[in-house]
Design a protein around this motif. Structure first.
Motif, PDB file in Angstrom:
ATOM      1  N   THR A 189     103.316 -22.513 -93.657  1.00  0.00           N
ATOM      2  CA  THR A 189     102.918 -21.866 -94.837  1.00  0.00           C
ATOM      3  C   THR A 189     103.053 -20.430 -94.827  1.00  0.00           C
ATOM      4  OG1 THR A 189     101.244 -22.336 -96.650  1.00  0.00           O
ATOM      5  CG2 THR A 189     100.476 -21.889 -94.294  1.00  0.00           C
ATOM      6  N   VAL A 190     102.786 -19.908 -95.868  1.00  0.00           N
ATOM      7  CA  VAL A 190     103.372 -18.472 -96.021  1.00  0.00           C
ATOM      8  C   VAL A 190     101.764 -17.504 -95.810  1.00  0.00           C
ATOM      9  CG1 VAL A 190     105.439 -18.688 -97.382  1.00  0.00           C
ATOM     10  CG2 VAL A 190     102.990 -18.346 -98.429  1.00  0.00           C
ATOM     11  N   CYS A 191     100.955 -17.888 -95.879  1.00  0.00           N
ATOM     12  CA  CYS A 191      99.800 -17.273 -95.593  1.00  0.00           C
ATOM     13  C   CYS A 191      98.412 -18.127 -95.104  1.00  0.00           C
ATOM     14  CB  CYS A 191      99.181 -16.455 -97.087  1.00  0.00           C
ATOM     15  SG  CYS A 191      98.620 -17.468 -98.173  1.00  0.00           S
ATOM     16  N   HIS A 192      97.522 -17.278 -94.352  1.00  0.00           N
ATOM     17  CA  HIS A 192      96.417 -17.807 -93.810  1.00  0.00           C
ATOM     18  C   HIS A 192      95.439 -18.568 -94.992  1.00  0.00           C
ATOM     19  CE1 HIS A 192      97.160 -16.606 -89.587  1.00  0.00           C
ATOM     20  NE2 HIS A 192      97.594 -15.647 -90.110  1.00  0.00           N
ATOM     21  N   ALA A 193      95.459 -17.892 -96.057  1.00  0.00           N
ATOM     22  CA  ALA A 193      94.749 -18.497 -96.952  1.00  0.00           C
ATOM     23  C   ALA A 193      95.243 -19.970 -97.747  1.00  0.00           C
ATOM     24  CB  ALA A 193      94.730 -17.468 -98.306  1.00  0.00           C
ATOM     25  N   PHE A 194      96.560 -20.244 -97.539  1.00  0.00           N
ATOM     26  CA  PHE A 194      97.179 -21.387 -98.019  1.00  0.00           C
ATOM     27  C   PHE A 194      96.865 -22.234 -96.632  1.00  0.00           C
ATOM     28  CE2 PHE A 194     100.739 -20.028-101.060  1.00  0.00           C
ATOM     29  CZ  PHE A 194      99.554 -19.775-102.014  1.00  0.00           C
ATOM     30  N   ALA A 195      96.928 -22.066 -95.414  1.00  0.00           N
ATOM     31  CA  ALA A 195      96.533 -22.818 -94.334  1.00  0.00           C
ATOM     32  C   ALA A 195      95.209 -23.221 -94.256  1.00  0.00           C
ATOM     33  CB  ALA A 195      97.046 -22.013 -92.868  1.00  0.00           C
ATOM     34  N   LYS A 196      94.085 -22.352 -94.610  1.00  0.00           N
ATOM     35  CA  LYS A 196      92.872 -22.853 -94.565  1.00  0.00           C
ATOM     36  C   LYS A 196      92.701 -24.022 -96.009  1.00  0.00           C
ATOM     37  CE  LYS A 196      90.842 -18.583 -93.115  1.00  0.00           C
ATOM     38  NZ  LYS A 196      89.909 -17.407 -93.365  1.00  0.00           N
ATOM     39  N   GLU A 197      93.411 -23.847 -97.005  1.00  0.00           N
ATOM     40  CA  GLU A 197      93.280 -24.757 -98.094  1.00  0.00           C
ATOM     41  C   GLU A 197      93.931 -26.193 -97.707  1.00  0.00           C
ATOM     42  OE1 GLU A 197      94.755 -25.004-102.794  1.00  0.00           O
ATOM     43  OE2 GLU A 197      95.739 -23.335-101.583  1.00  0.00           O
ATOM     44  N   LEU A 198      95.225 -25.890 -96.974  1.00  0.00           N
ATOM     45  CA  LEU A 198      95.789 -27.296 -96.545  1.00  0.00           C
ATOM     46  C   LEU A 198      94.842 -28.034 -95.460  1.00  0.00           C
ATOM     47  CD1 LEU A 198      99.474 -26.251 -95.862  1.00  0.00           C
ATOM     48  CD2 LEU A 198      98.576 -27.976 -97.557  1.00  0.00           C
ATOM     49  N   ALA A 199      94.246 -27.328 -94.580  1.00  0.00           N
ATOM     50  CA  ALA A 199      93.434 -28.229 -93.496  1.00  0.00           C
ATOM     51  C   ALA A 199      92.050 -28.792 -94.393  1.00  0.00           C
ATOM     52  CB  ALA A 199      93.088 -27.194 -92.672  1.00  0.00           C
ATOM     53  N   LYS A 200      91.898 -28.012 -95.461  1.00  0.00           N
ATOM     54  CA  LYS A 200      90.333 -28.593 -96.143  1.00  0.00           C
ATOM     55  C   LYS A 200      90.777 -29.679 -97.066  1.00  0.00           C
ATOM     56  CE  LYS A 200      86.999 -26.848 -99.159  1.00  0.00           C
ATOM     57  NZ  LYS A 200      86.171 -25.725 -99.928  1.00  0.00           N
ATOM     58  N   ASN A 201      91.719 -29.555 -97.662  1.00  0.00           N
ATOM     59  CA  ASN A 201      92.035 -30.303 -98.816  1.00  0.00           C
ATOM     60  C   ASN A 201      93.276 -31.598 -98.802  1.00  0.00           C
ATOM     61  OD1 ASN A 201      90.051 -28.963-100.321  1.00  0.00           O
ATOM     62  ND2 ASN A 201      91.711 -27.455-101.070  1.00  0.00           N
ATOM     63  N   SER A 202      94.007 -31.284 -97.764  1.00  0.00           N
ATOM     64  CA  SER A 202      95.137 -32.400 -97.437  1.00  0.00           C
ATOM     65  C   SER A 202      94.994 -33.170 -96.088  1.00  0.00           C
ATOM     66  CB  SER A 202      96.464 -31.408 -97.735  1.00  0.00           C
ATOM     67  OG  SER A 202      96.465 -30.620 -98.566  1.00  0.00           O
ATOM     68  N   GLY A 203      93.977 -33.255 -95.500  1.00  0.00           N
ATOM     69  CA  GLY A 203      93.941 -33.842 -94.406  1.00  0.00           C
ATOM     70  C   GLY A 203      94.964 -33.568 -93.223  1.00  0.00           C
ATOM     71  N   VAL A 204      95.446 -32.410 -93.283  1.00  0.00           N
ATOM     72  CA  VAL A 204      96.491 -31.783 -92.363  1.00  0.00           C
ATOM     73  C   VAL A 204      95.456 -31.327 -91.143  1.00  0.00           C
ATOM     74  CG1 VAL A 204      98.230 -30.143 -91.902  1.00  0.00           C
ATOM     75  CG2 VAL A 204      98.194 -31.392 -94.082  1.00  0.00           C
ATOM     76  N   ALA A 205      96.196 -31.734 -89.947  1.00  0.00           N
ATOM     77  CA  ALA A 205      95.319 -31.165 -88.727  1.00  0.00           C
ATOM     78  C   ALA A 205      95.794 -29.643 -88.595  1.00  0.00           C
ATOM     79  CB  ALA A 205      95.673 -31.709 -87.545  1.00  0.00           C
ATOM     80  N   VAL A 206      94.768 -28.970 -88.094  1.00  0.00           N
ATOM     81  CA  VAL A 206      95.118 -27.298 -88.064  1.00  0.00           C
ATOM     82  C   VAL A 206      96.154 -27.219 -86.992  1.00  0.00           C
ATOM     83  CG1 VAL A 206      94.102 -25.266 -87.153  1.00  0.00           C
ATOM     84  CG2 VAL A 206      92.361 -26.783 -88.522  1.00  0.00           C
ATOM     85  N   GLU A 207      96.310 -27.919 -86.031  1.00  0.00           N
ATOM     86  CA  GLU A 207      97.513 -27.615 -85.252  1.00  0.00           C
ATOM     87  C   GLU A 207      98.750 -27.797 -85.683  1.00  0.00           C
ATOM     88  OE1 GLU A 207      95.450 -31.572 -83.982  1.00  0.00           O
ATOM     89  OE2 GLU A 207      94.807 -29.398 -84.525  1.00  0.00           O
ATOM     90  N   GLN A 208      99.000 -28.643 -86.827  1.00  0.00           N
ATOM     91  CA  GLN A 208     100.138 -29.059 -87.564  1.00  0.00           C
ATOM     92  C   GLN A 208     100.784 -27.731 -88.291  1.00  0.00           C
ATOM     93  OE1 GLN A 208      98.638 -33.084 -89.136  1.00  0.00           O
ATOM     94  NE2 GLN A 208     100.968 -32.830 -89.542  1.00  0.00           N
ATOM     95  N   ILE A 209      99.755 -26.868 -88.628  1.00  0.00           N
ATOM     96  CA  ILE A 209     100.122 -25.502 -89.407  1.00  0.00           C
ATOM     97  C   ILE A 209     100.473 -24.456 -88.803  1.00  0.00           C
ATOM     98  CG2 ILE A 209      99.320 -24.341 -91.523  1.00  0.00           C
ATOM     99  CD1 ILE A 209      97.013 -26.519 -91.808  1.00  0.00           C
TER     100      ILE A 209
END
Length: 404
Positions: free
Chosen positions: A161-181
């Motif tokens: 993903t293109v920014c840390h703000a989007f990474a935090k949103e993905l981890a919070k709302n999409s069930g994506v593990a932090v280590e996947q991002i």
């Protein structure tokens, strides 16, 4: 991890037909990867097959801008026919294509390609890297698409993903593990400077008088880009500083154009605001402008900001998403709160009236472009991600066992 010389085979699914931000990202990566491999034995050779879609047989035989640009880079192109936007029949064609090409990694770039790749089950046999560029929620259809994307992405081996703000949103709302991002901001290749004659011709065409200043914004005309806030800021600037003669140039097209034109009339801005529509080459606009304004409510790693930085244009932007990850307030740009037209107007006045400040912002942002956001640095980072997922490849099913 060092990048060793070898060949990496990529199957890259690109939905775009025009050269939008996603297509620009893909094409620039492959252009730079080819350049780096030709001059360095430490960089791998990247072989790519670009997969795109066409709604009918007739359009499948026509070259879109993306297909034409990919072939100019000597990239292999495959076109999958479809009957509608989410045509499940395309899944079978995609599976057959992956089996035929047998890539080292499959790359997806948008909601539809994420969804089709997930449903194809190809990710069980081939490492899947999904590029996430953020979400818009302008209507019910887009909210449904966004939900489908949140079902798809957790199955990718790696999400970029293109920014840390989007990474935090993905981890919070999409069930994506932090280590996947992985976070990787976009890059920009500085364009040649337009000639003085071209700049003067553009200003004449746009109706500029001698000494008149230009505020420029570039982007899709849609609610989250908040050009309506910029119109309000521009109105406020003109009312509070009538001594500053200037026009606002809005480059772009989109669903909010009629509303924005109505707002400009309601503000009685008249010929002070010019809507240019879609412009393929905006370099002369950057060169002719005095300040670049980004009023967005939501952003990732905006190309227009990087392009303005590379064009030596001072920037006033809202402090949203990935923007403050690229720019620092009062050092490389002036950052203001979103939904605050008066703050944006005040920041534009500072840049327009303080030449020392404008030059400092330009110098600092140019240094960032030269060191942090180069296409070469971007390509090296992305290739390291591909190498990592390939080296960690532990498929639960061999490709040959997937039902085609």
């Amino acid at each position: 991890m060092a990048i060793n010389q070898q060949t990496i085979k990529i199957l890259s699914i690109v939905e775009a037909t025009s050269i939008n931000a996603v297509a620009k990202n893909v094409l620039e990566f492959h252009r730079v990867a080819k350049e780096l491999a030709s001059r360095s034995s430490d960089f791998p050779r990247v072989e790519a097959c670009v997969v795109t879609f066409a709604r009918d047989r007739e359009s499948a035989s026509l070259e879109t801008d993306v297909v034409r640009a990919a072939r100019m880079l000597d990239l292999e192109v495959e076109i999958i026919p479809e009957r509608r936007r989410f045509d499940l029949a395309a899944i079978s064609a995609l599976k057959k294509l992956v089996a035929q090409k047998n890539p080292d990694v499959v790359v997806t770039h948008s909601i539809k390609s994420h969804f089709l790749l997930w449903r194809s089950q190809v990710w069980r046999a081939i490492p899947w890297v999904a590029f996430h560029h953020g979400y818009t929620a302008t209507d019910l259809k887009m909210r449904v698409y966004n939900r489908a994307d949140r079902w798809s992405l957790p199955h990718a081996r790696q999400i970029v993903t293109v920014c840390h703000a989007f990474a935090k949103e993905l981890a919070k709302n999409s069930g994506v593990a932090v280590e996947q991002i992985a976070v990787q901001h976009n890059s920009v290749r500085p364009a040649p400077l337009p000639s003085v004659a071209d700049i003067n011709a553009l200003r004449l065409r746009l109706g500029f008088a001698n000494g008149e200043r230009m505020v420029l914004t570039v982007g899709r005309l849609s609610r989250e880009k908040a050009q309506s806030d910029l119109l309000t800021a521009f109105k406020h600037l003109r009312e509070t500083h009538p001594d500053i003669s200037l026009k606002l140039i809005i480059v772009g097209e989109g669903p909010d154009r009629a509303n924005l034109e109505s707002a400009a009339r309601a503000h009685r801005l008249g010929e002070r605001v010019v809507f240019t529509g879609q412009i393929n080459d905006v370099q002369t606009y950057y060169a002719a402008a005095d300040v670049f304004a980004l009023p967005s409510h939501s952003e990732g790693s905006p190309y227009v900001v990087l392009e303005a930085m590379a064009a030596n244009l001072p920037i006033v932007a809202t402090n949203v998403g990935g923007v403050p990850e690229i720019l620092t307030d009062n050092e490389s740009a002036l950052l203001v709160p979103a939904n605050d037209p008066q703050a944006m107007a005040a920041a534009m006045v500072r840049v327009l009236t303080d030449s020392g400040l404008a030059q400092r912002l330009i110098s600092n942002s140019a240094a960032l472009i030269a060191t942090e956001y180069t296409p070469e640095k971007y390509a090296q980072s992305i290739v390291e991600i591909y190498r990592r997922v390939i080296d960690e490849r532990f498929p639960s099913a061999p490709l040959q066992s997937l039902s085609l």
